[in-house]
Write a protein that holds these residues in place. Structure first.
Motif, PDB file in Angstrom:
ATOM      1  N   PRO A   1       0.800  -1.230   0.000  1.00  0.00           N
ATOM      2  CA  PRO A   1       0.000   0.000   0.000  1.00  0.00           C
ATOM      3  C   PRO A   1       0.834   1.282   0.000  1.00  0.00           C
ATOM      4  O   PRO A   1       0.435   2.270  -0.618  1.00  0.00           O
ATOM      5  N   GLN A   2       1.995   1.275   0.660  1.00  0.00           N
ATOM      6  CA  GLN A   2       2.809   2.492   0.671  1.00  0.00           C
ATOM      7  C   GLN A   2       3.374   2.786  -0.711  1.00  0.00           C
ATOM      8  O   GLN A   2       3.429   3.940  -1.142  1.00  0.00           O
ATOM      9  N   ILE A   3       3.801   1.745  -1.417  1.00  0.00           N
ATOM     10  CA  ILE A   3       4.355   1.945  -2.763  1.00  0.00           C
ATOM     11  C   ILE A   3       3.254   2.398  -3.717  1.00  0.00           C
ATOM     12  O   ILE A   3       3.472   3.266  -4.564  1.00  0.00           O
ATOM     13  N   ARG A   4       2.066   1.824  -3.571  1.00  0.00           N
ATOM     14  CA  ARG A   4       0.921   2.252  -4.390  1.00  0.00           C
ATOM     15  C   ARG A   4       0.615   3.724  -4.146  1.00  0.00           C
ATOM     16  O   ARG A   4       0.452   4.502  -5.088  1.00  0.00           O
ATOM     17  N   ALA A   5       0.587   4.127  -2.874  1.00  0.00           N
ATOM     18  CA  ALA A   5       0.291   5.525  -2.530  1.00  0.00           C
ATOM     19  C   ALA A   5       1.385   6.452  -3.052  1.00  0.00           C
ATOM     20  O   ALA A   5       1.094   7.543  -3.566  1.00  0.00           O
ATOM     21  N   ARG A   6       2.640   6.033  -2.934  1.00  0.00           N
ATOM     22  CA  ARG A   6       3.748   6.852  -3.419  1.00  0.00           C
ATOM     23  C   ARG A   6       3.686   7.024  -4.942  1.00  0.00           C
ATOM     24  O   ARG A   6       3.927   8.124  -5.461  1.00  0.00           O
ATOM     25  N   ALA A   7       3.356   5.961  -5.665  1.00  0.00           N
ATOM     26  CA  ALA A   7       3.256   6.049  -7.127  1.00  0.00           C
ATOM     27  C   ALA A   7       2.127   6.991  -7.541  1.00  0.00           C
ATOM     28  O   ALA A   7       2.286   7.810  -8.453  1.00  0.00           O
ATOM     29  N   ARG A   8       0.984   6.889  -6.875  1.00  0.00           N
ATOM     30  CA  ARG A   8      -0.141   7.789  -7.177  1.00  0.00           C
ATOM     31  C   ARG A   8       0.221   9.232  -6.857  1.00  0.00           C
ATOM     32  O   ARG A   8      -0.100  10.135  -7.613  1.00  0.00           O
ATOM     33  N   GLN A   9       0.891   9.436  -5.729  1.00  0.00           N
ATOM     34  CA  GLN A   9       1.280  10.789  -5.329  1.00  0.00           C
ATOM     35  C   GLN A   9       2.249  11.398  -6.326  1.00  0.00           C
ATOM     36  O   GLN A   9       2.126  12.564  -6.701  1.00  0.00           O
TER      37      GLN A   9
END
Length: 185
Positions: free
Chosen positions: A81-89
């Motif tokens: 989830p952190q990598i997903r959030a970072r990519a979206r950000q």
């Protein structure tokens, strides 16, 4: 099945640093760890708690096709989830998003212009504000129609109007008959 939603998810999945578990027992163990028990996993996947326990122990290795699809979808939804959030950000603030599509596109414009719909294959880099709008709408539970409208507005500005340098009187872009759609960060 959501064409735009699945396309955005696939683009984010490319940012993963490790592959998600592939075997059914490994996927089941991951879900049990994430949801902190076999009962919530059983309720989530609509199977018995005993079935979940047998997958965790490795007594069952090959699920039915419908269960395999649900299991894979739930694991991917929770994976990194952190990598997903970072990519979206990153896409929403600095990187933007690339849309590659083959669809019928036309536009509404003043009389005298050639506004007939035709099949176009476009690969266009959209600015970060449109990536942010797409991801925000997806998070809010927007359907494919709303996501398509945001993408059509982005294509109108970036491709048809060239960021305000041409086609100033262009009113609306029609984005229909989608044959291919892919997003990339």
């Amino acid at each position: 099945m959501s064409l735009f939603g699945d396309g955005l998810d696939a683009a984010v999945h490319k940012a993963f640093t490790r592959p998600a578990p592939k075997s059914a027992p490994a996927q089941m163990r991951y879900l049990v760890k994430q949801l902190k028990g076999t009962r919530p996993v059983a309720q989530l996947l609509r199977v018995s708690q005993r079935t979940v326990e047998r997958y965790v122990k490795g007594q069952i290795k090959k699920p039915r096709p419908d269960l395999a699809a649900r299991l894979e979808r739930e694991v991917k939804k929770r994976w990194q989830p952190q990598i997903r959030a970072r990519a979206r950000q990153k896409a929403a603030t600095t990187g933007g998003i690339v849309i590659d599509t083959r669809a019928r596109m036309g536009y509404t414009a003043p009389i005298g212009s050639t506004d007939q719909d035709r099949i176009r294959h476009l690969t266009v880099a959209l600015p970060p504000r449109y990536a942010a709008r797409l991801f925000d709408a997806q998070e809010a539970g927007a359907g494919d129609q709303q996501l398509k409208e945001i993408a059509a507005e982005a294509l109108k500005e970036v491709y048809f109007q060239d960021n305000g340098h041409r086609a100033g009187q262009l009113e609306e872009v029609r984005f229909t008959d989608i044959e291919h759609l892919e997003f990339d960060l």
